[in-house]
Design a protein around this motif. Structure first.
Motif, PDB file in Angstrom:
ATOM      1  N   ASP A 138       0.816  -1.213   0.000  1.00  0.00           N
ATOM      2  CA  ASP A 138       0.000   0.000   0.000  1.00  0.00           C
ATOM      3  C   ASP A 138       0.846   1.257   0.000  1.00  0.00           C
ATOM      4  O   ASP A 138       0.337   2.347  -0.193  1.00  0.00           O
ATOM      5  N   PHE A 139       2.130   1.104   0.257  1.00  0.00           N
ATOM      6  CA  PHE A 139       3.002   2.277   0.274  1.00  0.00           C
ATOM      7  C   PHE A 139       3.590   2.546  -1.112  1.00  0.00           C
ATOM      8  O   PHE A 139       4.383   3.457  -1.283  1.00  0.00           O
ATOM      9  N   ARG A 167       3.416  15.573  14.666  1.00  0.00           N
ATOM     10  CA  ARG A 167       2.573  15.009  13.623  1.00  0.00           C
ATOM     11  C   ARG A 167       1.115  15.141  14.000  1.00  0.00           C
ATOM     12  O   ARG A 167       0.457  14.185  14.375  1.00  0.00           O
ATOM     13  N   PRO A 168       0.625  16.345  13.921  1.00  0.00           N
ATOM     14  CA  PRO A 168      -0.786  16.533  14.238  1.00  0.00           C
ATOM     15  C   PRO A 168      -1.640  15.872  13.173  1.00  0.00           C
ATOM     16  O   PRO A 168      -1.163  15.500  12.103  1.00  0.00           O
TER      17      PRO A 168
ATOM     18  N   LYS B  78      -4.779  -6.392   6.688  1.00  0.00           N
ATOM     19  CA  LYS B  78      -4.437  -6.914   5.368  1.00  0.00           C
ATOM     20  C   LYS B  78      -3.139  -7.697   5.545  1.00  0.00           C
ATOM     21  O   LYS B  78      -2.070  -7.110   5.731  1.00  0.00           O
ATOM     22  N   LEU B  88      -0.455  -5.353   7.450  1.00  0.00           N
ATOM     23  CA  LEU B  88      -0.792  -3.959   7.664  1.00  0.00           C
ATOM     24  C   LEU B  88      -2.154  -3.969   8.313  1.00  0.00           C
ATOM     25  O   LEU B  88      -3.100  -4.544   7.797  1.00  0.00           O
ATOM     26  N   LEU B  95      -2.101   2.552  13.070  1.00  0.00           N
ATOM     27  CA  LEU B  95      -1.721   1.807  11.881  1.00  0.00           C
ATOM     28  C   LEU B  95      -0.487   0.994  12.253  1.00  0.00           C
ATOM     29  O   LEU B  95       0.505   1.537  12.720  1.00  0.00           O
ATOM     30  N   VAL B  97       2.367  -1.571  10.897  1.00  0.00           N
ATOM     31  CA  VAL B  97       2.987  -2.098   9.697  1.00  0.00           C
ATOM     32  C   VAL B  97       4.037  -3.118  10.086  1.00  0.00           C
ATOM     33  O   VAL B  97       4.943  -2.804  10.851  1.00  0.00           O
ATOM     34  N   GLN B  99       6.676  -5.770   8.285  1.00  0.00           N
ATOM     35  CA  GLN B  99       7.233  -6.235   7.035  1.00  0.00           C
ATOM     36  C   GLN B  99       8.253  -7.316   7.397  1.00  0.00           C
ATOM     37  O   GLN B  99       8.915  -7.193   8.432  1.00  0.00           O
ATOM     38  N   ARG B 105       6.135  -1.540  12.994  1.00  0.00           N
ATOM     39  CA  ARG B 105       6.112  -0.097  13.214  1.00  0.00           C
ATOM     40  C   ARG B 105       4.672   0.304  13.465  1.00  0.00           C
ATOM     41  O   ARG B 105       3.789   0.007  12.664  1.00  0.00           O
ATOM     42  N   GLU B 111      -0.200  10.245  10.745  1.00  0.00           N
ATOM     43  CA  GLU B 111       1.182  10.457  10.323  1.00  0.00           C
ATOM     44  C   GLU B 111       1.338  10.202   8.833  1.00  0.00           C
ATOM     45  O   GLU B 111       2.252  10.703   8.205  1.00  0.00           O
ATOM     46  N   ILE B 115      -1.769   7.274   2.938  1.00  0.00           N
ATOM     47  CA  ILE B 115      -2.058   5.861   3.130  1.00  0.00           C
ATOM     48  C   ILE B 115      -3.358   5.692   3.910  1.00  0.00           C
ATOM     49  O   ILE B 115      -4.223   4.885   3.559  1.00  0.00           O
TER      50      ILE B 115
END
Lengths: 762, 197
Positions: A138-139, A167-168, B78, B88, B95, B97, B99, B105, B111, B115
Motif C-alpha cells: 500500500d506504500f 505530527r498533528p 491486510k 498492515l 496503523l 505495519v 514487514q 512499526r 502520520e 495511506i
C-alpha cells in the motif's frame, strides 16, 4: 531663608531626570542570574530569553470544518510574508517545499544511512528488493516517484526526521485538532522571547492577519493563541493592569483619608514630594551605578520606599495648630532619622547580593529613602502653608490611645499571640517556601491547560531535559553532537527515551559529510554494481539514470553549509540549537520522552552536560529565595546593632525590637496559615513591615507619653499603608497579592504591638 | 472449521438474501444509504485477496496474495502471504505495519494521511460509514443492489496527486473487487473472495 535647600532640591531633580532619560530600562531575565551563574543557570536563562520554545506561538483557528484549510493557508501565507516571523508551520506540504527540496538535493550528505556497504552489489540488491516489496504494498504510491533517483530510499528516512515528532492530525492538507474543529499552526517569532514589546507586536500582527483572512474567507471564525510569548505579554499586561487599577483605587482612598486629616489639597500634594523625589533619586542612582534599571527594581523599589509617604504625614500631623513645621522638626527629626537609618541598614545587605536584581533594589531603596527624608527635612517645611494644621487628624488617635492606656494588660496578650505564632511556624507541616515557579505565575490555570492541550495536539513538547556540549568551534560542536547522538541512538532503540533533536541532523559536521561522500562509489563503479544488482529483480534496468547522476554530483559536490539552509525552517531549527557563547559554540540536544533518566544522564560527562531546565529554574528560585532570607537576616542583625548603638539601653532596645519581632512572626504565621507556603513576595512584604513598623515603635518609644498628635500621625500613616497594600491584596496576581496582604497585616500588627509594647509611661 | 466470525458473515449474507427482493423490485429505492446500511450490518468477515500492481517501473505486474480480515467497527487487517509476508492493520487511529525482516512499526494514522485515506476508504466502505466516506471522497454509485460499483474520488489535493480514483465493485453487502487508479496511468486491482464457511 532656606532658599538654598529648595534650589538644591530642584537642581537635584533636574540632574536625576537627566540621568534617568539616558538610562536604559530592561526587563531582561539575566538580572535575576547570580553574578557567577552555573552553566545550567546560564542555559536556563538563555532558553527563557531566546530559546526556540520562548518564541513559539501556538495558534488555533476555530471555524467551519470545510473552510479550515482555506483559513489556515490564508493566515499562514500572510504571516510568512511578515518579516517578524521566522517560521510558520501549518502542516501545508506545499509550504515545506523548500525544506523538502533541500533534503532531496543534499540527501547523500544528510542521510545517516549513507555507508559504503549500502552501495555494494549486495547492499544495492537488498535495497532494490525492499523497493519492489514496497511497490507491491500500500506504500507503493509513495515510493514510485522517487525510485529512479533514490532506489536506496534515503529521502524516506529524511522526510521522517523532517516531520519530526510533530505530527498533528491533518485535514485538507493542513494540521487540525483531533476533533477536527480547529486548524493548528505553530508560529515562531524572529524576536527573542525576552523582547516582550516585539512579542506583543508579533501577536497583534497575527491577530490582524487572522482578521484579514477571516474577512476574505467571509466566515465566522475564532482565533486562539497560546505559548510563552502570549503568556509573557499577558502576564505583563495583567500585572500592569492590576497594579494600575488597584493603585488607582488605593490612591483615591488614601487621598480621601489624607484630605479628611489635612483638609487641604496643596498639602496633600506636598506630602507626595518626598516619595516622588526619592523614587527619582533611586532610579538615577541605580542608572549611574549599574548602567541600566530593571523593570522589577522599579516596581519593587517604589513599593519598598513606601515608608517615605509616612515622613510627610509625621511632619504635617505633628505640627500643632498655629505652630510652624520648622519648629516641629527638632522634636521628630532624631526619630525620623533613626527610623530611616533602620530601613537603610535593613536594605543595605542587599547591596552585597550575588543577584544584580537584589543589588539594584538595595541601592534604589537606600538612595530613595535618604533623599525622601532630606526633602522632608529641608524642603517641606519651606513649602508648607503658614498656619497649617492637620485639624482632622486627631480623631484617628483615639482607638490607639485606648490601646496605649490598657497596654499593661494587653502586653501579655501580645506576647502570648507571638508565642502561638512561633509555635505555629515551628510546627508547620511541609516546606515553608514556595519553590514552584509555576505557582508564582500570573497566568490562570485554564490558560495553562489550553496551552497543554494545543501543545499535545501539535506535538510541540515542552523542552525540559537536554544535553549540552560546548566547544571552541562550530565544527567541533557539531562533531561532539554527533558523538552524543551516536550514544543516544541505542537508548532510543532501547526505549530509554523517545527521541532527541540535534543541530547536526540538518547540518552534519564537515567531517561526517566528507565521510559520507567517501562512502559513495565512483560513477563507473556504481553503474556496474547497480546493473548487477538490478538483474534478477522485476525492475526495469534503464530506470536509474537519475540515481547515477545524483550520486556522482553528491560525491564531488560542495559540502552543506549553514548558509544553504537560509530561507527554510531548518535554519531556525539549527540556529536555536547551535549558539555562539563567548568565544566558543554550544550545541543543545533537547531530549523527548525520557523514560530512563539515569541511562540518559550517563551520556553526560567529558564536556557533555545534562541539563534539567525545570530543576535549574526551581534551584535558581530556591537560591534566590535563600539569598533573600540570608540578606534579610543580615539586615536584621545590622538593625539590632544600629539600635544598640543609638539607644544604648537594653530596655529601650527591647521596647523597639520586641514589637517589631512580634509583628514579623505573627504576620508570617498568618500568611503561612492562609496560603500554606511563603513566597519571595511575602518576604519582600516583611522587609517593608520592618521598615514602616520600626518608625512606629521608635515614635512610641521616643516620645515621653503618647501624645495625641504623634499617635494620630502614626495611625494616619498606618491607615494609608494598610489601605494601599490591602487593596493590592485583592489582586489575583501572586506578586501583588503576596506583597499586599503581607504588608497590610504586618503594618496593622506593628502599630498595635508598638502601642502596647513600645509606649513609655505617660 | 467454521469460526464464529465466519458464521456471522454467513448470517449476514443470508439476511441480505432475504431482503433482496425488496431492493430488486424497486431499484429506485436502493441507493447509497441502503448500500451502506447493508454493509454496516456485516460485523466481521475474512476473505482471500489477490492484488496485481501494474506499474511502469516494473517489467511485469507485481502480484501479491493474502487475507483480509475485518471486524466492526474499525479493525481492518491486510495480511500479505506472498511474495513476501507482511501485515498492515488499522484499528481505530493506529496503523501497524509489519514487514518481513524489519521490526513492526506502529504509527498514528494521521502520520501518513495518504495511506490512511486509502485504507480508511476501504475500511469505511466495509463499515458502511457514509459520513467518513463523504468527508474524504466524492462518491458515485452505479448499478443495483446485486451488482454495484462505487467510485471514490479523493477530495484532498495531496491525495489526488497519488490516487485519481478507487472503484469498489460488489454484490449486496459483499465486496468483490477494488481497482485503484493512479494519475500516471499505473493501476492496481484486488479481487476478493470471501472465505467459504
Amino acid at each position: 531663608m532656606r532658599r538654598w535647600a529648595i534650589g538644591l532640591w530642584l537642581a537635584g531633580l533636574v540632574l536625576a531626570i537627566g540621568v534617568i532619560v539616558r538610562t536604559p530600562f530592561s526587563t531582561d531575565m539575566s538580572a535575576f542570574l547570580p553574578r557567577a551563574p552555573t552553566a545550567a543557570q546560564q542555559m536556563l536563562v538563555d532558553q527563557l530569553r531566546e530559546g526556540v520554545v520562548s518564541r513559539m506561538v501556538l495558534v488555533a483557528v476555530q471555524g467551519p470544518a470545510e473552510r479550515l484549510g482555506d483559513l489556515s493557508r490564508g493566515l499562514a501565507g500572510r504571516l510568512r510574508a511578515d518579516p517578524g516571523f521566522a517560521l510558520v508551520a501549518n502542516g501545508d506540504a506545499d509550504a515545506m517545499a523548500g525544506e523538502r527540496a533541500l533534503l532531496w538535493q543534499r540527501r547523500y550528505l544528510l542521510s545517516p544511512e549513507v555507508t559504503a556497504e549500502r552501495f555494494t552489489v549486495a547492499g544495492l540488491h537488498a535495497a532494490l528488493l525492499r523497493d519492489v516489496a514496497l511497490l507491491g504494498s500500500d506504500f507503493g504510491v509513495l515510493v514510485k516517484q522517487s525510485l529512479p533517483a533514490d532506489p536506496t530510499g534515503e529521502i524516506l528516512g529524511l522526510a521522517d526526521t523532517l516531520a519530526g515528532r510533530a505530527r498533528p492530525r491533518s485535514a485538507d492538507g493542513v494540521w487540525v485538532s483531533r476533533d477536527g474543529t480547529q486548524a493548528l499552526l505553530s508560529v515562531s517569532t524572529r524576536a527573542a522571547g525576552f523582547d516582550i514589546d516585539a512579542q506583543e507586536a508579533g501577536l497583534s500582527h497575527i491577530r490582524a492577519a487572522f482578521e484579514a483572512t477571516r474577512q476574505e474567507a467571509g466566515v465566522a471564525a475564532e482565533l486562539v493563541m497560546t505559548g510563552p510569548p502570549v503568556f509573557a505579554v499577558a502576564a505583563r499586561a495583567r500585572i500592569k493592569g492590576d497594579a494600575e487599577r488597584f493603585s488607582m483605587i488605593a490612591t483615591a482612598l488614601v487621598a480621601a483619608v489624607l484630605l479628611l486629616a489635612y483638609r487641604s489639597l496643596p498639602v496633600l500634594v506636598l506630602g507626595l514630594l518626598p516619595v516622588a523625589s526619592g523614587a527619582l533619586a533611586g532610579i538615577a542612582a541605580v542608572g549611574l551605578v549599574f548602567g541600566f534599571v530593571h523593570g522589577i527594581t522599579l516596581g519593587f523599589g517604589v513599593t519598598l520606599i513606601g515608608e517615605a509617604v509616612d515622613y510627610a504625614i509625621y511632619l504635617f500631623t505633628q505640627t500643632p495648630a498655629g505652630g510652624r513645621a520648622r519648629d516641629t522638626l527638632p522634636r521628630i527629626w532624631p526619630i525620623l532619622r533613626l527610623g530611616m537609618l533602620t530601613s537603610v541598614c535593613g536594605f543595605s545587605a542587599m547591596l552585597f547580593s550575588h543577584f544584580t536584581g537584589f543589588a539594584q533594589l538595595g541601592l534604589f531603596t537606600i538612595a530613595g529613602l535618604v533623599t525622601a527624608l532630606a526633602v522632608t527635612r529641608f524642603v517641606l517645611p519651606e513649602l508648607l502653608p503658614v498656619g497649617f494644621s492637620a485639624v482632622g487628624s486627631t480623631v484617628f488617635a483615639r482607638p490607639v490611645l485606648a490601646l496605649v492606656e490598657r497596654r499593661a494588660a494587653l502586653r501579655w496578650g501580645v506576647l502570648a499571640a507571638s508565642g502561638v505564632a512561633v509555635l505555629a511556624l515551628a510546627s508547620h507541616p511541609g516546606p515553608y517556601w514556595e519553590d514552584e515557579l509555576s505557582s508564582m505565575s500570573p497566568i490562570p490555570a485554564e490558560a495553562l491547560a489550553q496551552d497543554a492541550r494545543l501543545r499535545g495536539e501539535l506535538g510541540a513538547a515542552d523542552v525540559r531535559l537536554m544535553l549540552v556540549v560546548e566547544r571552541p568551534t562550530v565544527q567541533l560542536a557539531l562533531e561532539a553532537s554527533e558523538a552524543v547522538a551516536a550514544r543516544l541512538d541505542p537508548l532510543v532503540s532501547a526505549r530509554a527515551l523517545a527521541g532527541y533533536d540535534t543541530p547536526a541532523r540538518f547540518l552534519p559536521s564537515e567531517a561526517l559529510q566528507r565521510a559520507r561522500q567517501a562512502a559513495l562509489p565512483a560513477p563507473a563503479v556504481l553503474r556496474d554494481r547497480l546493473a548487477e544488482a538490478v538483474g534478477g529483480t522485476v525492475l526495469r534496468p534503464d530506470l536509474f539514470a537519475p540515481f547515477l547522476a545524483d550520486v556522482a554530483a553528491a560525491r564531488s559536490g560542495a559540502l552543506l553549509h549553514r548558509a544553504d539552509l537560509d530561507g527554510t525552517g531548518l535554519a531556525l531549527q539549527v540556529d536555536t540549537l547551535l549558539l555562539r557563547r563567548g568565544a566558543g559554540w554550544i550545541a543543545l540536544l533537547p531530549l523527548q520522552g525520557v523514560a530512563d533518566r539515569a541511562a540518559v544522564e550517563r551520556v553526560a560527562g567529558g564536556g557533555v552536560v545534562f541539563l534539567d531546565l525545570k530543576q535549574a529554574s526551581d534551584q535558581l528560585l530556591g537560591d534566590y529565595r535563600g539569598e533573600a532570607v540570608t540578606l534579610s537576616l543580615v539586615g536584621g542583625l545590622v538593625i539590632v546593632l544600629l539600635l544598640a548603638v543609638s539607644l544604648r539601653s537594653p530596655a529601650r532596645i527591647s521596647r523597639v525590637l520586641l514589637p517589631l519581632l512580634a509583628s514579623v512572626v505573627c504576620t508570617a504565621a498568618i500568611v503561612l496559615a492562609g496560603s500554606g507556603r511563603l513566597s519571595i513576595f511575602n518576604l519582600f512584604g516583611l522587609l517593608l513591615v520592618v521598615a514602616v513598623g520600626s518608625n512606629y515603635c521608635l515614635f512610641f518609644e521616643g516620645q515621653e507619653g503618647a501624645r495625641r498628635p504623634m499617635v494620630a500621625s502614626l495611625v494616619l500613616a498606618d491607615l494609608c499603608t494598610v489601605i494601599g497594600f490591602g487593596i493590592l491584596g485583592f489582586s489575583q496576581v501572586p506578586v501583588l497579592h503576596g506583597i499586599g496582604t503581607t504588608v497590610a497585616i504586618g503594618a496593622c500588627l506593628s502599630l498595635v504591638f508598638g502601642a502596647v509594647l513600645s509606649a513609655r509611661h505617660a | 472449521m467454521t469460526s464464529g466470525r465466519d458464521r456471522r458473515l454467513l448470517l449476514a449474507a443470508m439476511l441480505a438474501s432475504v431482503v433482496r427482493p425488496a431492493w430488486a423490485d424497486t431499484d429506485l429505492a436502493w441507493g447509497l444509504p441502503e448500500l451502506m446500511a447493508g454493509l454496516a450490518r456485516v460485523k466481521s468477515g475474512s476473505a482471500q485477496f489477490v492484488e496485481r500492481h501494474y506499474l511502469q517501473v516494473t517489467t511485469q505486474p507485481l502480484v501479491s496474495t493474502g487475507v483480509l480480515r475485518y471486524a466492526a467497527p474499525d479493525r481492518l487487517e491486510k495480511q500479505t502471504l506472498a511474495p513476501q509476508p507482511g501485515r498492515l492493520s488499522i484499528e481505530g487511529d493506529r496503523l501497524l505495519v509489519e514487514q518481513a525482516g524489519s521490526p513492526g512499526r506502529s504509527l498514528s494514522l494521521r502520520e501518513v494521511p495518504e495511506i490512511s485515506a486509502l485504507v480508511d476508504g476501504l475500511r469505511a466502505t466495509m463499515a458502511g460509514d457514509l459520513a467518513t466516506l463523504n468527508r474524504v471522497y466524492t462518491l458515485a454509485l452505479r448499478g443495483g443492489a446485486a451488482d454495484w460499483q462505487l467510485d471514490l474520488v479523493p477530495r484532498e489535493r495531496r491525495m489526488l496527486a497519488l490516487v485519481s480514483g478507487i472503484r469498489i465493485t460488489g454484490s449486496f453487502d459483499l465486496l468483490r473487487r477494488i481497482d485503484t487508479y493512479q494519475p500516471d496511468g499505473d493501476h492496481s486491482d484486488m479481487t476478493i473472495t470471501p472465505d467459504p464457511s
